[in-house]
Design a protein around this motif. Structure first.
Motif, short mmCIF file in Angstrom:
data_model
loop_
_atom_site.label_atom_id
_atom_site.label_comp_id
_atom_site.label_asym_id
_atom_site.label_seq_id
_atom_site.Cartn_x
_atom_site.Cartn_y
_atom_site.Cartn_z
N VAL A 96 -1.79 -26.46 8.76
CA VAL A 96 -1.70 -27.57 7.81
C VAL A 96 -3.12 -28.03 7.46
CG1 VAL A 96 -0.74 -29.86 7.40
CG2 VAL A 96 0.51 -28.23 8.82
N GLU A 97 -3.52 -27.75 6.21
CA GLU A 97 -4.89 -28.08 5.79
C GLU A 97 -5.08 -29.58 5.64
OE1 GLU A 97 -5.71 -25.91 2.21
OE2 GLU A 97 -6.32 -24.14 3.37
N ASP A 98 -4.02 -30.29 5.21
CA ASP A 98 -4.11 -31.74 5.01
C ASP A 98 -2.78 -32.34 5.46
OD1 ASP A 98 -4.24 -34.32 4.20
OD2 ASP A 98 -4.76 -33.90 2.11
N VAL A 99 -2.79 -33.00 6.61
CA VAL A 99 -1.52 -33.51 7.16
C VAL A 99 -0.89 -34.58 6.25
CG1 VAL A 99 -2.10 -33.00 9.58
CG2 VAL A 99 -2.66 -35.25 8.63
N LEU A 100 -1.71 -35.23 5.43
CA LEU A 100 -1.17 -36.27 4.55
C LEU A 100 -0.25 -35.66 3.49
CD1 LEU A 100 -4.37 -38.49 4.14
CD2 LEU A 100 -2.52 -38.71 5.81
N LYS A 101 -0.42 -34.34 3.28
CA LYS A 101 0.42 -33.67 2.28
C LYS A 101 1.57 -32.91 2.93
CE LYS A 101 -3.26 -33.22 -1.09
NZ LYS A 101 -4.45 -32.40 -1.33
N PHE A 102 1.72 -33.03 4.25
CA PHE A 102 2.82 -32.32 4.93
C PHE A 102 3.98 -33.31 5.09
CE2 PHE A 102 5.33 -30.70 8.40
CZ PHE A 102 5.22 -29.32 8.32
N PRO A 103 5.09 -33.07 4.37
CA PRO A 103 6.20 -34.03 4.45
C PRO A 103 6.73 -34.10 5.89
CG PRO A 103 6.57 -32.35 2.75
CD PRO A 103 5.37 -31.92 3.52
N GLY A 104 6.82 -35.31 6.42
CA GLY A 104 7.38 -35.48 7.76
C GLY A 104 6.38 -35.33 8.89
N HIS A 105 5.10 -35.16 8.55
CA HIS A 105 4.09 -35.07 9.62
C HIS A 105 4.20 -36.30 10.52
CE1 HIS A 105 0.01 -36.34 11.02
NE2 HIS A 105 0.13 -35.17 11.59
N ILE A 106 4.13 -36.07 11.83
CA ILE A 106 4.22 -37.18 12.78
C ILE A 106 2.79 -37.55 13.19
CG2 ILE A 106 5.11 -37.92 15.02
CD1 ILE A 106 7.26 -35.62 14.63
N ALA A 107 2.35 -38.75 12.84
CA ALA A 107 0.97 -39.16 13.13
C ALA A 107 0.88 -39.75 14.53
CB ALA A 107 0.51 -40.18 12.10
N CYS A 108 0.24 -39.02 15.43
CA CYS A 108 0.03 -39.52 16.79
C CYS A 108 -1.33 -40.20 16.87
CB CYS A 108 0.11 -38.39 17.80
SG CYS A 108 1.78 -37.75 17.96
N ASP A 109 -2.30 -39.64 16.17
CA ASP A 109 -3.63 -40.22 16.10
C ASP A 109 -3.94 -40.36 14.61
OD1 ASP A 109 -6.35 -40.70 15.99
OD2 ASP A 109 -6.84 -39.34 17.64
N ALA A 110 -4.20 -41.60 14.17
CA ALA A 110 -4.42 -41.84 12.73
C ALA A 110 -5.61 -41.06 12.19
CB ALA A 110 -4.61 -43.33 12.50
N ALA A 111 -6.49 -40.62 13.10
CA ALA A 111 -7.70 -39.90 12.65
C ALA A 111 -7.39 -38.45 12.25
CB ALA A 111 -8.73 -39.89 13.78
N THR A 112 -6.25 -37.93 12.64
CA THR A 112 -5.95 -36.51 12.38
C THR A 112 -5.82 -36.22 10.89
OG1 THR A 112 -4.87 -36.25 14.51
CG2 THR A 112 -4.29 -34.64 12.82
N ARG A 113 -6.49 -35.15 10.43
CA ARG A 113 -6.43 -34.75 9.03
C ARG A 113 -5.88 -33.34 8.85
NH1 ARG A 113 -5.74 -38.69 8.18
NH2 ARG A 113 -6.82 -40.35 7.11
N SER A 114 -6.11 -32.45 9.84
CA SER A 114 -5.53 -31.11 9.74
C SER A 114 -5.04 -30.68 11.11
CB SER A 114 -6.54 -30.11 9.16
OG SER A 114 -7.71 -30.06 9.95
#
Ligand code: SME
Length: 167
Positions: A96-114
């Protein structure tokens, strides 16, 4: 004592060194918990721009948090949910190159981008996933995928998974 030397050179050179190190680190030990714990620490401390590295293991049909390095993470992930659950449902590595564009990505650490998630298979059955997160967008490419899948293979071959196979 394990010493992390700084390895110069291109990505392939650094990964080849890591593959040798993990082979050496797991030598003579087959305990799944010890090997996953050491692999999580090794990955976290060897890879640059990584804020989480660890494992989720299949238990009663869902993924449950295993050994990791990084901030505390969500404990349970259903198959088909998030990047980890998608890797299990599709039975393939998720890059996943950009987690913000992955539908349903589960954010455990807000800093994560890929993120990259690799399914772990024993005798054709998925027993869990290796998950690595980065605060940088596009941190992982096809070369990372190739070497990290190889890394997972070494871990799979060196470990006795029988205590996990009936879960
Ligand atoms: N981001 C993952 C959840 C696990 S954390 O990153 C450690 C996902 O979407 O499945």
């Amino acid at each position: 004592m394990f010493v992390f030397e700084e390895i110069k050179g291109d990505k392939a050179t650094r990964y080849q060194h890591m593959l040798k190190q993990i082979t050496h680190l797991l030598e003579g030990e087959t305990d799944w918990l010890a090997n996953l714990a050491n692999a999580a620490s090794h990955l976290y401390n060897s890879l640059d721009q990584v804020n989480w590295a660890g494992f989720y293991l299949m238990k009663n049909g869902e993924l449950v948090l295993g050994p990791f390095m990084g901030k505390p993470a969500c404990v349970r992930i259903a198959v088909g949910k998030g990047v980890c659950g998608t890797a299990v449902a599709k039975d393939e590595t998720q890059l996943v190159e950009d987690v913000l564009k992955f539908p349903g990505h589960i954010a455990c650490d807000a800093a994560t981008r890929s993120e990259i998630v690799i399914p772990l298979r024993v005798n054709g059955k998925i027993i869990g996933v290796l998950d690595i997160d980065s605060p940088a967008e596009k941190r992982f490419d096809q070369e990372d995928k190739k070497y990290l899948e190889e890394y997972a293979e070494i871990l799979l071959k060196s470990t006795d998974w029988s205590p996990l196979l009936d879960q």
